[in-house]
Scaffold this motif. Structure first.
Motif, PDB file in Angstrom:
ATOM      1  N   PRO A  90      38.498  45.806  43.690  1.00  0.00           N
ATOM      2  CA  PRO A  90      38.764  44.468  43.162  1.00  0.00           C
ATOM      3  C   PRO A  90      37.698  43.458  43.574  1.00  0.00           C
ATOM      4  O   PRO A  90      36.927  43.682  44.512  1.00  0.00           O
ATOM      5  CB  PRO A  90      40.101  44.114  43.812  1.00  0.00           C
ATOM      6  CG  PRO A  90      40.049  44.813  45.139  1.00  0.00           C
ATOM      7  CD  PRO A  90      39.332  46.120  44.846  1.00  0.00           C
ATOM      8  N   LEU A  91      37.687  42.345  42.898  1.00  0.00           N
ATOM      9  CA  LEU A  91      36.862  41.203  43.264  1.00  0.00           C
ATOM     10  C   LEU A  91      37.274  40.733  44.656  1.00  0.00           C
ATOM     11  O   LEU A  91      38.468  40.658  44.966  1.00  0.00           O
ATOM     12  CB  LEU A  91      37.076  40.069  42.253  1.00  0.00           C
ATOM     13  CG  LEU A  91      36.344  38.763  42.503  1.00  0.00           C
ATOM     14  CD1 LEU A  91      34.850  38.944  42.237  1.00  0.00           C
ATOM     15  CD2 LEU A  91      36.913  37.678  41.594  1.00  0.00           C
ATOM     16  N   GLY A  92      36.303  40.443  45.506  1.00  0.00           N
ATOM     17  CA  GLY A  92      36.594  39.865  46.814  1.00  0.00           C
ATOM     18  C   GLY A  92      37.259  40.797  47.798  1.00  0.00           C
ATOM     19  O   GLY A  92      38.205  40.405  48.478  1.00  0.00           O
ATOM     20  N   LEU A  93      36.765  42.004  47.920  1.00  0.00           N
ATOM     21  CA  LEU A  93      37.320  42.968  48.866  1.00  0.00           C
ATOM     22  C   LEU A  93      37.208  42.421  50.289  1.00  0.00           C
ATOM     23  O   LEU A  93      36.129  41.958  50.702  1.00  0.00           O
ATOM     24  CB  LEU A  93      36.553  44.293  48.753  1.00  0.00           C
ATOM     25  CG  LEU A  93      37.152  45.467  49.488  1.00  0.00           C
ATOM     26  CD1 LEU A  93      38.442  45.914  48.809  1.00  0.00           C
ATOM     27  CD2 LEU A  93      36.171  46.616  49.524  1.00  0.00           C
ATOM     28  N   ALA A  94      38.275  42.451  51.040  1.00  0.00           N
ATOM     29  CA  ALA A  94      38.285  41.913  52.399  1.00  0.00           C
ATOM     30  C   ALA A  94      37.410  42.746  53.334  1.00  0.00           C
ATOM     31  O   ALA A  94      37.280  43.963  53.166  1.00  0.00           O
ATOM     32  CB  ALA A  94      39.714  41.870  52.928  1.00  0.00           C
ATOM     33  N   ARG A  95      36.819  42.093  54.305  1.00  0.00           N
ATOM     34  CA  ARG A  95      35.975  42.778  55.285  1.00  0.00           C
ATOM     35  C   ARG A  95      36.766  43.796  56.103  1.00  0.00           C
ATOM     36  O   ARG A  95      36.207  44.756  56.609  1.00  0.00           O
ATOM     37  CB  ARG A  95      35.312  41.773  56.219  1.00  0.00           C
ATOM     38  CG  ARG A  95      34.313  40.876  55.517  1.00  0.00           C
ATOM     39  CD  ARG A  95      33.659  39.920  56.501  1.00  0.00           C
ATOM     40  NE  ARG A  95      32.927  38.876  55.833  1.00  0.00           N
ATOM     41  CZ  ARG A  95      31.673  38.979  55.387  1.00  0.00           C
ATOM     42  NH1 ARG A  95      31.023  40.111  55.541  1.00  0.00           N
ATOM     43  NH2 ARG A  95      31.088  37.974  54.794  1.00  0.00           N
TER      44      ARG A  95
END
Length: 170
Positions: A90-95
């Motif tokens: 997805p857009l903006g995968l968490a670190r």
């Protein structure tokens, strides 16, 4: 000089493909993917891939700027151990997303960090998905990207990529 290759051997057609709705191939990197210093949101792009090579047991993702003035380019993102049944991110995968492992990039952060090139000529950003013959690379979350890249590039079954550009002018 003679060519020793058999005359009627053809290369297999490559169908492995990678796309992003946030960054269409050949386009300019969108504001969402740029670092905040450039007015961006520093979000990793959405990615989707299809037709991986036979024998794929996991995937890895890389984002690389070969035009960075470092002598060796600049690695923005290296992620791996993405299960073989996953075909998109997805857009903006968490670190700290637990569904995969991510390396320390050339900014010194785990995960994705977007373009922030110096003013001048355009830079190319190569996004790639790598099909891996193993379920896990054996590289720990938060490792330096060089170890993960060595594991990826030394054993990948195939890869698919697209390139986008970004330029800072002053």
């Amino acid at each position: 000089m003679t060519d020793n290759a058999p005359e009627n051997v053809t290369e297999p057609e490559q169908t492995f493909a990678l796309v992003s709705s946030a960054i269409p191939a050949g386009s300019v990197v969108g504001a969402q993917q740029l670092v905040e210093d450039l007015g961006g949101e520093n979000l990793s792009p959405d990615l989707a891939w299809s037709d991986a090579p036979e024998g794929t047991k996991s995937f890895a993702i890389t984002c690389y700027d070969p035009d960075a003035p470092t002598g060796s380019g600049f690695w923005h993102w290296v992620a791996w151990d993405i299960p073989a049944d996953v075909t998109s991110l997805p857009l903006g995968l968490a670190r700290d997303d637990a569904s995969l492992k991510q390396a320390v990039n050339d900014y010194g952060n785990v995960g994705y960090d977007g373009p922030n090139p110096p003013a001048g000529a355009p830079h190319r950003y190569q996004f790639s998905v790598h099909a891996m013959p193993v379920e896990t690379l054996g590289v720990e979350q938060g490792a330096l990207h060089i170890g993960a890249r060595f594991a990826i590039f030394s054993q990948q079954l195939g890869s698919a990529d697209f390139t986008a550009r970004y330029q800072v002018t002053n």
